[in-house]
Design a protein around this motif. Structure first.
Motif, mmCIF file in Angstrom:
data_model
loop_
_atom_site.group_PDB
_atom_site.id
_atom_site.type_symbol
_atom_site.label_atom_id
_atom_site.label_comp_id
_atom_site.label_asym_id
_atom_site.label_seq_id
_atom_site.Cartn_x
_atom_site.Cartn_y
_atom_site.Cartn_z
ATOM 1 N N UNK A 1 4.929 6.109 4.973
ATOM 2 C CA UNK A 1 5.425 6.013 6.352
ATOM 3 C C UNK A 1 6.883 5.553 6.362
ATOM 4 N N UNK A 2 7.221 4.637 5.462
ATOM 5 C CA UNK A 2 8.575 4.085 5.412
ATOM 6 C C UNK A 2 9.591 5.082 4.865
ATOM 7 N N UNK A 3 9.154 6.006 4.013
ATOM 8 C CA UNK A 3 10.067 6.965 3.384
ATOM 9 C C UNK A 3 10.848 7.778 4.415
ATOM 10 N N UNK A 4 10.205 8.063 5.557
ATOM 11 C CA UNK A 4 10.871 8.850 6.596
ATOM 12 C C UNK A 4 12.086 8.125 7.170
ATOM 13 N N UNK A 5 12.044 6.806 7.117
ATOM 14 C CA UNK A 5 13.138 5.999 7.677
ATOM 15 C C UNK A 5 14.151 5.644 6.593
ATOM 16 N N UNK A 6 13.663 5.197 5.436
ATOM 17 C CA UNK A 6 14.558 4.742 4.372
ATOM 18 C C UNK A 6 13.967 5.102 3.011
ATOM 19 N N UNK B 1 0.806 -1.225 0.000
ATOM 20 C CA UNK B 1 0.000 0.000 0.000
ATOM 21 C C UNK B 1 0.839 1.276 0.000
ATOM 22 N N UNK B 2 0.305 2.298 -0.665
ATOM 23 C CA UNK B 2 0.995 3.590 -0.743
ATOM 24 C C UNK B 2 1.191 4.214 0.636
ATOM 25 N N UNK C 1 10.809 0.783 10.625
ATOM 26 C CA UNK C 1 9.602 0.979 9.826
ATOM 27 C C UNK C 1 8.443 0.181 10.415
ATOM 28 N N UNK C 2 8.691 -1.065 10.789
ATOM 29 C CA UNK C 2 7.625 -1.900 11.360
ATOM 30 C C UNK C 2 7.161 -1.317 12.696
ATOM 31 N N UNK C 3 8.087 -0.864 13.510
ATOM 32 C CA UNK C 3 7.709 -0.253 14.790
ATOM 33 C C UNK C 3 6.821 0.969 14.562
ATOM 34 N N UNK C 4 7.159 1.755 13.568
ATOM 35 C CA UNK C 4 6.411 2.972 13.257
ATOM 36 C C UNK C 4 4.993 2.624 12.788
ATOM 37 N N UNK C 5 4.866 1.625 11.932
ATOM 38 C CA UNK C 5 3.569 1.265 11.344
ATOM 39 C C UNK C 5 2.681 0.510 12.331
ATOM 40 N N UNK C 6 3.267 -0.394 13.091
ATOM 41 C CA UNK C 6 2.447 -1.276 13.932
ATOM 42 C C UNK C 6 2.268 -0.782 15.368
ATOM 43 N N UNK C 7 2.890 0.347 15.700
ATOM 44 C CA UNK C 7 2.748 0.823 17.080
ATOM 45 C C UNK C 7 1.479 1.648 17.257
#
Length: 87
Positions: free
Chosen positions: A37-42, A31-32, A81-87
Motif C-alpha cells: 500500500x505504501x509503495x504507491x506513495x513512496x 506486514x507485506x 500512507x497512514x491516511x491510505x491504510x487507516x481510512x
C-alpha cells in the motif's frame, strides 16, 4: 482520524516517521500488505503496525521512508500512507 506525527528521525537508510509510541503495543510487525500500500506513495517505504494491548486492533506505529527524500517530504509521504491504510 489520522494520528499526528510524534517524531521524525533519520537512521541508516530510512527516515523514521513515528505516529504512535511503540510502548502502546503488544506486538509490532512490518506486514507485506502495508508495504504494498505504501509503495504507491513512496517507493521502498515500509510500514510498522502495532497490535494494541488488550485489543485485536492493528494501527500504524511508524512509517520508514527512504532517506533520499529528505525529512520534510518523508513527513508528508508518511501522512499520506497512514491516511491510505487507516481510512
Amino acid at each position: 482520524m489520522t494520528p499526528s506525527v510524534q517524531s521524525v528521525e533519520t537512521e541508516d537508510e530510512y527516515i523514521h516517521v513515528r505516529f504512535r509510541d511503540p510502548d502502546e503495543f503488544d506486538t509490532i510487525r512490518t506486514p507485506d500488505w502495508a508495504a504494498h500500500a505504501a509503495q504507491d506513495v513512496s517507493e521502498g517505504s515500509e510500514v510498522r503496525t502495532g497490535k494494541q494491548k488488550d485489543s485485536d486492533d492493528w494501527e500504524v506505529q511508524s512509517v520508514l521512508i527512504k532517506k533520499q527524500v529528505g525529512e520534510d517530504k518523508a513527513r508528508d509521504e508518511a501522512k499520506q500512507i497512514v491516511e491510505k491504510i487507516e481510512s
